[in-house]
Design a protein around this motif. Structure first.
Motif, PDB file in Angstrom:
ATOM      1  N   GLY A 257      47.297  16.010  -9.679  1.00 55.11           N
ATOM      2  CA  GLY A 257      46.182  16.199 -10.607  1.00 55.11           C
ATOM      3  C   GLY A 257      45.287  14.980 -10.678  1.00 55.11           C
ATOM      4  O   GLY A 257      44.063  15.096 -10.755  1.00 55.11           O
ATOM      5  N   LEU A 258      45.885  13.778 -10.653  1.00 55.68           N
ATOM      6  CA  LEU A 258      45.089  12.549 -10.694  1.00 55.68           C
ATOM      7  C   LEU A 258      44.236  12.400  -9.431  1.00 55.68           C
ATOM      8  O   LEU A 258      43.075  11.980  -9.508  1.00 55.68           O
ATOM      9  CB  LEU A 258      46.000  11.335 -10.882  1.00 55.68           C
ATOM     10  CG  LEU A 258      46.725  11.255 -12.229  1.00 55.68           C
ATOM     11  CD1 LEU A 258      47.675  10.069 -12.244  1.00 55.68           C
ATOM     12  CD2 LEU A 258      45.720  11.169 -13.372  1.00 55.68           C
ATOM     13  N   VAL A 259      44.805  12.734  -8.289  1.00 56.63           N
ATOM     14  CA  VAL A 259      44.038  12.693  -7.030  1.00 56.63           C
ATOM     15  C   VAL A 259      42.903  13.714  -7.085  1.00 56.63           C
ATOM     16  O   VAL A 259      41.769  13.430  -6.683  1.00 56.63           O
ATOM     17  CB  VAL A 259      44.966  12.956  -5.814  1.00 56.63           C
ATOM     18  CG1 VAL A 259      44.163  13.147  -4.545  1.00 56.63           C
ATOM     19  CG2 VAL A 259      45.964  11.823  -5.675  1.00 56.63           C
ATOM     20  N   PHE A 260      43.200  14.879  -7.618  1.00 55.88           N
ATOM     21  CA  PHE A 260      42.211  15.938  -7.777  1.00 55.88           C
ATOM     22  C   PHE A 260      41.042  15.461  -8.633  1.00 55.88           C
ATOM     23  O   PHE A 260      39.872  15.675  -8.297  1.00 55.88           O
ATOM     24  CB  PHE A 260      42.920  17.137  -8.440  1.00 55.88           C
ATOM     25  CG  PHE A 260      42.292  18.459  -8.182  1.00 55.88           C
ATOM     26  CD1 PHE A 260      42.428  19.083  -6.966  1.00 55.88           C
ATOM     27  CD2 PHE A 260      41.578  19.090  -9.183  1.00 55.88           C
ATOM     28  CE1 PHE A 260      41.862  20.319  -6.739  1.00 55.88           C
ATOM     29  CE2 PHE A 260      41.009  20.327  -8.969  1.00 55.88           C
ATOM     30  CZ  PHE A 260      41.155  20.940  -7.741  1.00 55.88           C
ATOM     31  N   ILE A 261      41.340  14.772  -9.726  1.00 63.18           N
ATOM     32  CA  ILE A 261      40.309  14.259 -10.626  1.00 63.18           C
ATOM     33  C   ILE A 261      39.468  13.197  -9.920  1.00 63.18           C
ATOM     34  O   ILE A 261      38.236  13.184 -10.029  1.00 63.18           O
ATOM     35  CB  ILE A 261      40.943  13.690 -11.912  1.00 63.18           C
ATOM     36  CG1 ILE A 261      41.579  14.813 -12.730  1.00 63.18           C
ATOM     37  CG2 ILE A 261      39.918  12.948 -12.748  1.00 63.18           C
ATOM     38  CD1 ILE A 261      42.480  14.323 -13.849  1.00 63.18           C
ATOM     39  N   ALA A 262      40.118  12.291  -9.190  1.00 59.00           N
ATOM     40  CA  ALA A 262      39.389  11.229  -8.488  1.00 59.00           C
ATOM     41  C   ALA A 262      38.406  11.806  -7.472  1.00 59.00           C
ATOM     42  O   ALA A 262      37.245  11.367  -7.395  1.00 59.00           O
ATOM     43  CB  ALA A 262      40.367  10.287  -7.804  1.00 59.00           C
ATOM     44  N   ILE A 263      38.838  12.791  -6.715  1.00 57.59           N
ATOM     45  CA  ILE A 263      37.952  13.416  -5.725  1.00 57.59           C
ATOM     46  C   ILE A 263      36.782  14.109  -6.421  1.00 57.59           C
ATOM     47  O   ILE A 263      35.640  14.017  -5.977  1.00 57.59           O
ATOM     48  CB  ILE A 263      38.741  14.400  -4.836  1.00 57.59           C
ATOM     49  CG1 ILE A 263      39.708  13.617  -3.947  1.00 57.59           C
ATOM     50  CG2 ILE A 263      37.807  15.254  -3.994  1.00 57.59           C
ATOM     51  CD1 ILE A 263      40.689  14.473  -3.184  1.00 57.59           C
ATOM     52  N   ALA A 264      37.053  14.776  -7.538  1.00 54.26           N
ATOM     53  CA  ALA A 264      35.990  15.467  -8.277  1.00 54.26           C
ATOM     54  C   ALA A 264      34.961  14.481  -8.816  1.00 54.26           C
ATOM     55  O   ALA A 264      33.754  14.745  -8.780  1.00 54.26           O
ATOM     56  CB  ALA A 264      36.582  16.294  -9.411  1.00 54.26           C
ATOM     57  N   VAL A 265      35.399  13.333  -9.305  1.00 62.25           N
ATOM     58  CA  VAL A 265      34.462  12.328  -9.833  1.00 62.25           C
ATOM     59  C   VAL A 265      33.592  11.774  -8.709  1.00 62.25           C
ATOM     60  O   VAL A 265      32.369  11.620  -8.866  1.00 62.25           O
ATOM     61  CB  VAL A 265      35.233  11.206 -10.561  1.00 62.25           C
ATOM     62  CG1 VAL A 265      34.336  10.022 -10.853  1.00 62.25           C
ATOM     63  CG2 VAL A 265      35.851  11.735 -11.844  1.00 62.25           C
ATOM     64  N   ILE A 266      34.188  11.496  -7.563  1.00 63.49           N
ATOM     65  CA  ILE A 266      33.415  10.987  -6.420  1.00 63.49           C
ATOM     66  C   ILE A 266      32.365  12.013  -5.992  1.00 63.49           C
ATOM     67  O   ILE A 266      31.204  11.675  -5.740  1.00 63.49           O
ATOM     68  CB  ILE A 266      34.351  10.620  -5.254  1.00 63.49           C
ATOM     69  CG1 ILE A 266      35.178   9.396  -5.623  1.00 63.49           C
ATOM     70  CG2 ILE A 266      33.566  10.380  -3.972  1.00 63.49           C
ATOM     71  CD1 ILE A 266      36.321   9.105  -4.679  1.00 63.49           C
ATOM     72  N   GLN A 267      32.755  13.281  -5.915  1.00 63.82           N
ATOM     73  CA  GLN A 267      31.799  14.318  -5.532  1.00 63.82           C
ATOM     74  C   GLN A 267      30.700  14.481  -6.580  1.00 63.82           C
ATOM     75  O   GLN A 267      29.542  14.707  -6.233  1.00 63.82           O
ATOM     76  CB  GLN A 267      32.509  15.646  -5.327  1.00 63.82           C
ATOM     77  CG  GLN A 267      33.219  15.733  -4.018  1.00 63.82           C
ATOM     78  CD  GLN A 267      33.705  17.148  -3.738  1.00 63.82           C
ATOM     79  OE1 GLN A 267      33.828  17.963  -4.636  1.00 63.82           O
ATOM     80  NE2 GLN A 267      33.977  17.420  -2.478  1.00 63.82           N
TER      81      GLN A 267
END
Length: 126
Positions: free
Chosen positions: A44-54
């Motif tokens: 979930g944390l990796v998912f959030i990081a990718i979403a913020v970058i996008q």
């Protein structure tokens, strides 16, 4: 030199969807941590990081003067390609009349000046 740039509308919608994905990632992380599933919480944390970058990427495209795009065809003197500037590529615009080519307004493919239809997408040229 012609370049294909993403439209502001699709970029903005990509930013909005990235925020929605980040919110989903937050719920995922909280739920996974609540049931004691540690590896799923890290996902979930990796998912959030990718979403913020996008989200940052898409909102920069939607609001910036020079943007990366897949839908708008612009001339080099109208809007320079930021990747060419960053990586030292060709920065001078070339006149399409010199090469006997023009560009399809639908897909951006170079076509000969005497073509009636685009050789890539098949649409009738104006």
């Amino acid at each position: 030199m012609k370049s294909v740039k993403p439209g502001r509308g699709p970029s903005f919608m990509g930013g909005v969807m990235s925020i929605a994905v980040a919110i989903f990632g937050i719920f995922w992380t909280i739920t996974a941590a609540g049931i004691g599933a540690g590896p799923f919480a890290l996902f979930g944390l990796v998912f959030i990081a990718i979403a913020v970058i996008q989200a940052v990427y898409h909102f920069k495209n939607a609001t910036g003067k020079n943007r990366y795009s897949a839908f708008d065809i612009t001339d080099g003197n109208e809007e320079p390609d930021p990747l060419n500037v960053r990586f030292g590529g060709q920065t001078e615009s070339t006149d399409s009349a010199d090469s006997g080519h023009r560009f399809c307004p639908y897909c951006g493919t170079a076509v000969a000046s005497d073509f009636e239809f685009c050789s890539h997408c098949g649409k009738k040229l104006p």
